[in-house]
Design a protein around this motif. Structure first.
Motif, mmCIF file in Angstrom:
data_model
loop_
_atom_site.group_PDB
_atom_site.id
_atom_site.type_symbol
_atom_site.label_atom_id
_atom_site.label_comp_id
_atom_site.label_asym_id
_atom_site.label_seq_id
_atom_site.Cartn_x
_atom_site.Cartn_y
_atom_site.Cartn_z
ATOM 1 N N GLU A 72 -65.436 -20.988 15.234
ATOM 2 C CA GLU A 72 -64.460 -21.232 14.175
ATOM 3 C C GLU A 72 -63.088 -20.972 14.787
ATOM 4 N N SER A 74 -58.540 -21.902 14.702
ATOM 5 C CA SER A 74 -57.353 -22.573 14.163
ATOM 6 C C SER A 74 -56.885 -23.633 15.160
ATOM 7 N N SER A 97 -60.269 -25.688 9.956
ATOM 8 C CA SER A 97 -59.757 -26.118 8.659
ATOM 9 C C SER A 97 -58.912 -27.383 8.805
ATOM 10 N N GLU A 98 -59.000 -28.233 7.804
ATOM 11 C CA GLU A 98 -58.146 -29.422 7.777
ATOM 12 C C GLU A 98 -56.674 -29.052 7.696
ATOM 13 N N VAL A 118 -63.242 -28.723 8.025
ATOM 14 C CA VAL A 118 -63.634 -28.143 6.741
ATOM 15 C C VAL A 118 -62.454 -28.263 5.775
ATOM 16 N N GLN A 120 -59.703 -27.651 2.912
ATOM 17 C CA GLN A 120 -59.096 -26.431 2.394
ATOM 18 C C GLN A 120 -59.521 -26.199 0.947
ATOM 19 N N VAL A 129 -52.946 -22.264 6.545
ATOM 20 C CA VAL A 129 -54.347 -21.907 6.366
ATOM 21 C C VAL A 129 -54.458 -20.464 5.883
ATOM 22 N N ASP A 133 -59.421 -20.294 3.057
ATOM 23 C CA ASP A 133 -59.758 -21.452 3.892
ATOM 24 C C ASP A 133 -60.644 -21.027 5.055
ATOM 25 N N LEU A 134 -60.260 -19.920 5.687
ATOM 26 C CA LEU A 134 -61.005 -19.436 6.852
ATOM 27 C C LEU A 134 -62.431 -19.044 6.469
ATOM 28 N N VAL A 137 -64.494 -22.032 6.626
ATOM 29 C CA VAL A 137 -64.741 -22.400 8.019
ATOM 30 C C VAL A 137 -65.840 -21.522 8.609
#
Length: 319
Positions: A72, A74, A97-98, A118, A120, A129, A133-134, A137
């Motif tokens: 996972e 950023s 994340s998108e 993934v 948001q 993000v 959001d995380l 993910v």
């Protein structure tokens, strides 16, 4: 004089310059120095942990030829892992994340990684993000790991994250500064960089002050309320205390606004010729504030985390 030929790009990781920011810090009492981590091969400090986490997994027998690696991310850790996996022959899947900047996913795909995007949470904003959001993910990364029998690197919980910076980044800083350091400060994301470097520096000289930098709207480490988890410091402060955080090596806290981070990043580019991202701007904005009220001549070290090339689609350098 040129060094010997490298067997792969992995030998180019680390040994980044430490640069005095004498132009933007010329009128404050403190002296400001920045570790140019954006000069690592893929443009960020995360190359260091990518190599360390994979090599430690190999030593522990968790990887074999053709293994699948999942993380996972950023973006920056994923890009570093894509580089390492390309050299070592592992398949790599980046779950992100998108909301992260599109340049990052484009780089990952160019380097042969599979990118699992993934969405948001409802109301999420691109480029901002959050911890929520995380969490989505992380859930997807966990499911993929079970489904594929893969190795989940898990930088947020992997102690090799801290060890990489303890063993390399901190030692380089100490040598480059000839051990003359008064303050170290850094934005906290996974806390691998801060905890690793602060621990090493304090082992060498307990008088060195190490300060954590947080977004003004999400200063959770300082024990203050989170008013808005949607900030521009991508890859940092998800409004929760990271698993790798060690408060015992932290002497104080500074917070920066989005505007301060943007202005500092732009000043780095136009006055110092250093083209860096939001988080580097946040670090420098906080360091400038510290340099304004510290003792004259105090030596402050911070990190230039990643390259501005990864933010060209954002508002960071738009005028």
């Amino acid at each position: 004089m040129f060094s010997k030929i490298s067997s792969s790009v992995l030998e180019a990781i680390g040994h980044t310059p430490l640069i005095e920011l004498s132009r933007i810090a010329g009128e404050v009492p403190g002296k400001l120095y920045a570790k140019a981590e954006f000069m690592n091969p893929t443009g960020s400090m995360k190359d260091r942990i990518a190599l360390k986490m994979i090599e430690d997994a190999e030593k522990e027998g968790k990887l074999r030829p053709g293994s699948v690696v999942i993380e996972e991310t950023s973006g920056n850790t994923g890009i570093g892992l894509a580089m390492v996996c390309a050299i070592k022959g592992y398949k790599f899947i980046a779950v992100m994340s998108e909301g992260n900047s599109p340049e990052r996913r484009q780089i990952l795909q160019a380097m042969g990684a599979r990118v699992e995007l993934v969405p948001q949470v409802e109301g999420g904003k691109p480029g901002r993000v959050t911890g929520e959001d995380l969490a989505l993910v992380e859930k997807r990364a966990e499911a993929l790991t079970e489904e594929m029998g893969a190795l989940w690197v898990n930088q947020f919980h992997n102690p090799s994250n801290c060890v990489a910076h303890y063993e390399t980044t901190a030692q380089e800083i100490w040598q480059q500064m000839d051990g003359k350091i008064d303050y170290f400060l850094d934005v906290v994301g996974t806390s691998g960089t801060f905890t690793g470097i602060a621990s090493a520096l304090k082992d060498k000289d307990s008088k060195i002050q190490c300060w954590a930098v947080e977004p003004a709207t999400a200063p959770v480490l300082a024990g203050k309320p989170v008013t808005n988890p949607q900030h521009v410091l991508q890859g940092s402060s998800y409004a929760k205390v990271p698993d790798l955080w060690n408060s015992q090596v932290c002497d104080g806290y500074l917070s920066v606004t989005d505007g301060e981070a943007v202005r500092a990043a732009r000043r780095l580019a136009t006055e110092e010729g250093l083209f860096c991202g939001y988080t580097a701007g946040g670090n420098v904005a906080a360091a400038l504030r510290l340099a304004g009220w510290c003792d004259p001549g105090a030596r402050i070290v911070t990190i230039l985390c990643d390259s501005g090339m990864k933010y060209l689609s954002t508002d960071l350098f738009k005028v």
